[in-house]
Every structure is written in C-alpha cells, then in structure tokens.
Design a protein around this motif. Sequence first.
Motif, mmCIF file in Angstrom:
data_model
loop_
_atom_site.group_PDB
_atom_site.id
_atom_site.type_symbol
_atom_site.label_atom_id
_atom_site.label_comp_id
_atom_site.label_asym_id
_atom_site.label_seq_id
_atom_site.Cartn_x
_atom_site.Cartn_y
_atom_site.Cartn_z
ATOM 1 N N GLU A 61 -3.044 11.450 -0.178
ATOM 2 C CA GLU A 61 -3.866 10.442 -0.836
ATOM 3 C C GLU A 61 -4.317 10.878 -2.226
ATOM 4 O O GLU A 61 -4.390 10.090 -3.146
ATOM 5 N N ARG A 62 -4.637 12.142 -2.372
ATOM 6 C CA ARG A 62 -5.183 12.633 -3.640
ATOM 7 C C ARG A 62 -4.121 13.157 -4.595
ATOM 8 O O ARG A 62 -4.414 13.459 -5.733
ATOM 9 N N ALA A 63 -2.902 13.314 -4.129
ATOM 10 C CA ALA A 63 -1.835 13.814 -4.996
ATOM 11 C C ALA A 63 -1.306 12.679 -5.863
ATOM 12 O O ALA A 63 -1.512 11.510 -5.572
ATOM 13 N N ASP A 64 -0.604 13.040 -6.903
ATOM 14 C CA ASP A 64 -0.083 12.059 -7.843
ATOM 15 C C ASP A 64 1.401 11.813 -7.575
ATOM 16 O O ASP A 64 2.247 12.649 -7.898
ATOM 17 N N TRP A 65 1.702 10.667 -6.974
ATOM 18 C CA TRP A 65 3.081 10.295 -6.644
ATOM 19 C C TRP A 65 3.954 10.324 -7.900
ATOM 20 O O TRP A 65 5.086 10.782 -7.866
ATOM 21 N N GLY A 66 3.426 9.859 -9.020
ATOM 22 C CA GLY A 66 4.185 9.810 -10.268
ATOM 23 C C GLY A 66 4.645 11.179 -10.732
ATOM 24 O O GLY A 66 5.754 11.332 -11.237
ATOM 25 N N VAL A 67 3.807 12.193 -10.571
ATOM 26 C CA VAL A 67 4.173 13.554 -10.964
ATOM 27 C C VAL A 67 5.345 14.040 -10.119
ATOM 28 O O VAL A 67 6.312 14.597 -10.638
ATOM 29 N N TYR A 71 9.239 14.863 -11.266
ATOM 30 C CA TYR A 71 9.849 16.150 -10.924
ATOM 31 C C TYR A 71 11.221 15.931 -10.284
ATOM 32 O O TYR A 71 12.207 16.553 -10.674
ATOM 33 N N VAL A 72 11.292 15.030 -9.316
ATOM 34 C CA VAL A 72 12.553 14.766 -8.625
ATOM 35 C C VAL A 72 13.581 14.183 -9.590
ATOM 36 O O VAL A 72 14.740 14.596 -9.606
ATOM 37 N N LYS A 73 13.168 13.239 -10.427
ATOM 38 C CA LYS A 73 14.096 12.620 -11.381
ATOM 39 C C LYS A 73 14.650 13.628 -12.378
ATOM 40 O O LYS A 73 15.777 13.488 -12.849
#
Length: 88
Positions: A61-67, A71-73
Amino acid sequence: CDEDHVHILCTAHPKIAPGQIVRVFKSITARELFKWKPDLKRDLWGGEFWTDGYYVATVGERADWGVVERYVKNQGKPKEELRQLELF
C-alpha cells in the motif's frame, strides 16, 4: 544485460500466494513455447524451460507502483540510456 531472467509486475488478490502465480506463469508459458517450438524441449537440458527458483518482492500500500514499473521497463537497457538521478 537481462537475457537470463524475466521481470513480471502484476496484481493479485491477497489470498493468492506469489508462488502459485509463478507456478501458473511458468507452466502456461512453457507449455505454449513447446507447442510453438517443439524442438525446444528436446534441445533443453532435462526438457524443462524454467529453472526451479524464483524471486518475489511485493509492492504494498505504501510503496510506489510507478517506481517499480519504471524499474521493470528499464531492465535490459544499456546503462547509457538510463537517466541518473542527481541529488545535488
């Protein structure tokens, strides 16, 4: 260079174990690859496409999905193409 592994970023219901997701992914992709390229199974050591291991990290919940998505991209791109964050 990322030629020997795969990054997957996905969402799942909390009751579904990450290991179950990995098993299903590996099973389906191997089956489809062997259908598409039948000689592949014969050419592989032991006839298995995937190794037994895997690594899982979660984005809570608190992590940033976009980051994590960035990274994966960016995996597999030459270091020169990646923009370094400047702190000062």
